[in-house]
Design a protein around this motif. Structure first.
Motif, short mmCIF file in Angstrom:
data_model
loop_
_atom_site.label_atom_id
_atom_site.label_comp_id
_atom_site.label_asym_id
_atom_site.label_seq_id
_atom_site.Cartn_x
_atom_site.Cartn_y
_atom_site.Cartn_z
N SER A 288 -79.08 44.36 36.79
CA SER A 288 -78.32 43.16 37.17
C SER A 288 -76.82 43.42 37.23
O SER A 288 -76.07 42.63 37.82
CB SER A 288 -78.61 42.02 36.19
OG SER A 288 -78.19 42.38 34.87
N VAL A 328 -83.92 49.83 39.18
CA VAL A 328 -84.58 48.66 38.61
C VAL A 328 -85.69 49.03 37.64
O VAL A 328 -85.79 48.47 36.55
CB VAL A 328 -85.14 47.76 39.73
CG1 VAL A 328 -85.95 46.60 39.15
CG2 VAL A 328 -84.00 47.22 40.59
N ASP A 346 -85.57 42.21 42.96
CA ASP A 346 -84.47 42.97 42.37
C ASP A 346 -84.25 44.28 43.11
O ASP A 346 -83.11 44.69 43.37
CB ASP A 346 -84.75 43.24 40.89
CG ASP A 346 -84.76 41.96 40.06
OD1 ASP A 346 -83.91 41.08 40.31
OD2 ASP A 346 -85.63 41.83 39.18
#
Length: 450
Positions: A288, A328, A346
């Motif tokens: 993130s 990820v 993601d």
């Protein structure tokens, strides 16, 4: 005096093989069977199996079984299905100098013909099989180098592995020197000179051409046995190509040039995948926190792109999406080889935020090596960078035996089970010491359904 390829092919013995050659063959045996195991679960393998079954029934050459399925076809049919199976997961051994792969054609073809020969009461022992593998690799690599140097287009591995397969199968069938020459010439002439960059620009199940290279080589040997002529193979005997064969029997290209892959995707993506793995670990990052990724690399690699793959074939021939997957997931293993991965939001976000930069310097120096340089911009504005690098698994940065073993079990255990995987590992890592019965047992483990 330079040894001719035909003299080499007709006279090579197990005792001629240096220990370094045997070490490569043992590693490749285990590594290839792991890829075959996971490859047998793919849609590409299933489609190729159905096609081969439709075209190649059992003939007087004896039945040969399809890897991880056990279905009996002709040797050419099994070689085709087997090669497509291994090629369906881009994790098999390769050679950067030839810009391709040999084991994905050689093991499927030779195991198929050896299975057929055993069914006719002519089993092959470990020493003989090692000699045949070495012969196929060496001829394939040199034919590949010659072809790349003398042909304008960048052809797939099927074009030159067909020649190595033909020579080794001809030797297994007991053909003489002239018949071996004809087998090589037939395979070179009929080999699939498919355009590699087309499959990189438009990734499909065509992959690296070995699905037709392997059966072409097998068929060429049987044709030569029946009296069909085709010599000379120019990649082996042409004047322009002669210097690629000058040290034949003295130096072994398969030792110098064979590499192994830690990840099931195109090797051109590997330095970038390694770089982001290191950056994520060294800076203790969560995906993130990644805003964007920049990758400087050589021209052909930028054509991989692969920002939004719709299929696993597009995933394999991409850089952006495998890099995002590593960021990820922290790995590119069996769980990532699913259609669900392609829909991961993601991974999709980071893949779309990844830019591939065509760098003239890396294009110039990416000869025999594959270079990339990665930087990542974080959500807080910081930019972190990794040093330029080439892929792990080359001879200057080899994978350890333990890493090869771990990869084998990562791919094989979920498909075949740990007990069977352990037995394959135990036998394949010392296969050249096996008698004919034990080698047949190893084939049995690899050529029958779970």
């Amino acid at each position: 005096m330079t040894l001719s390829f035909a003299d080499f092919a007709s006279n090579l013995t197990y005792d001629d093989l240096p220990e370094a050659v045997l070490q490569v063959l043992r590693r490749s045996f285990l590594d290839t069977m792991g890829v075959a195991a996971i490859g047998s679960t793919t849609e590409m393998s299933e489609a190729a199996y159905k096609g081969a079954t439709a075209m190649f029934g059992v003939t007087s050459t004896g039945p040969a079984r399809v890897m991880m399925r056990g279905t009996e076809l002709s040797p050419a049919g099994a070689a085709m299905a087997n090669a497509f199976t291994v090629d369906s997961v881009d994790a098999h051994d390769g050679t950067s100098h030839c810009k391709g792969h040999a084991g994905s054609a050689i093991f499927p073809a030779l195991m198929a013909v050896a299975d057929a020969e055993a069914s006719l009461g002519r089993p092959v022992d470990g020493k003989t099989f090692a000699m045949l593998l070495a012969l196929a690799y060496e001829v394939s690599y040199r034919a590949g180098l010659a072809q790349h140097a003398t042909c304008a287009d960048y052809h797939t591995s099927g074009a030159w592995t067909a020649v190595g397969v033909a020579v080794a199968v001809a030797r297994m069938l007991g053909l003489d020197k002239e018949q071996i020459r004809h087998a090589a010439g037939i395979a070179e002439y009929h080999g699939p000179r498919s355009q590699m960059m087309r499959c990189i620009d438009f990734p499909t199940m065509l992959r690296d051409g070995v699905g037709w290279g392997a059966p072409t080589g097998v068929t060429a040997a049987y044709l030569a046995q029946a009296g069909f002529t085709g010599a000379p193979a120019l990649t082996c005997e042409g004047t322009e190509e002669a210097h690629f064969w000058e040290d034949l029997g003295q130096a072994w290209r398969l030792v110098e040039d064979t590499h192994y892959k830690p990840y099931p995707c195109c090797r051109w993506a590997h330095p970038s995948v390694d770089a982001v793995a290191d950056l994520m670990r060294d800076h203790d990052l969560h995906h993130s926190q990644i805003a964007s990724v920049n990758i400087k690399t050589f021209h052909n690699a930028t054509r991989l792109a692969g920002h939004a793959p719709a299929t696993l074939d597009e995933f394999a021939y991409g850089i952006a999406f495998p890099v995002a997957t590593m960021i990820v997931r922290g790995q590119i293993g069996v769980p990532e080889l699913t259609n669900d991965t392609l829909q991961d939001p993601d991974i999709q976000r980071i893949s779309k935020a990844t830019q591939l930069i065509d760098d003239p310097h890396y294009t110039k120096i990416s000869v025999g090596k594959r270079w990339a340089e990665v930087s990542m911009t974080l959500t807080d504005g910081r930019i972190i960078s990794a040093a330029p690098r080439t892929p792990r698994g080359d001879t200057d940065m080899p994978l350890s035996d333990q890493e090869i073993s771990d990869k084998f079990h990562l791919f094989t255990d979920p498909v075949l089970g740990r007990t069977r995987a352990d037995e394959i590992e135990a036998l394949s890592t010392d296969f050249d010491a096996l008698n004919a019965g034990d080698l047949m047992r190893l084939n049995e483990l690899c050529l029958t359904a779970p």
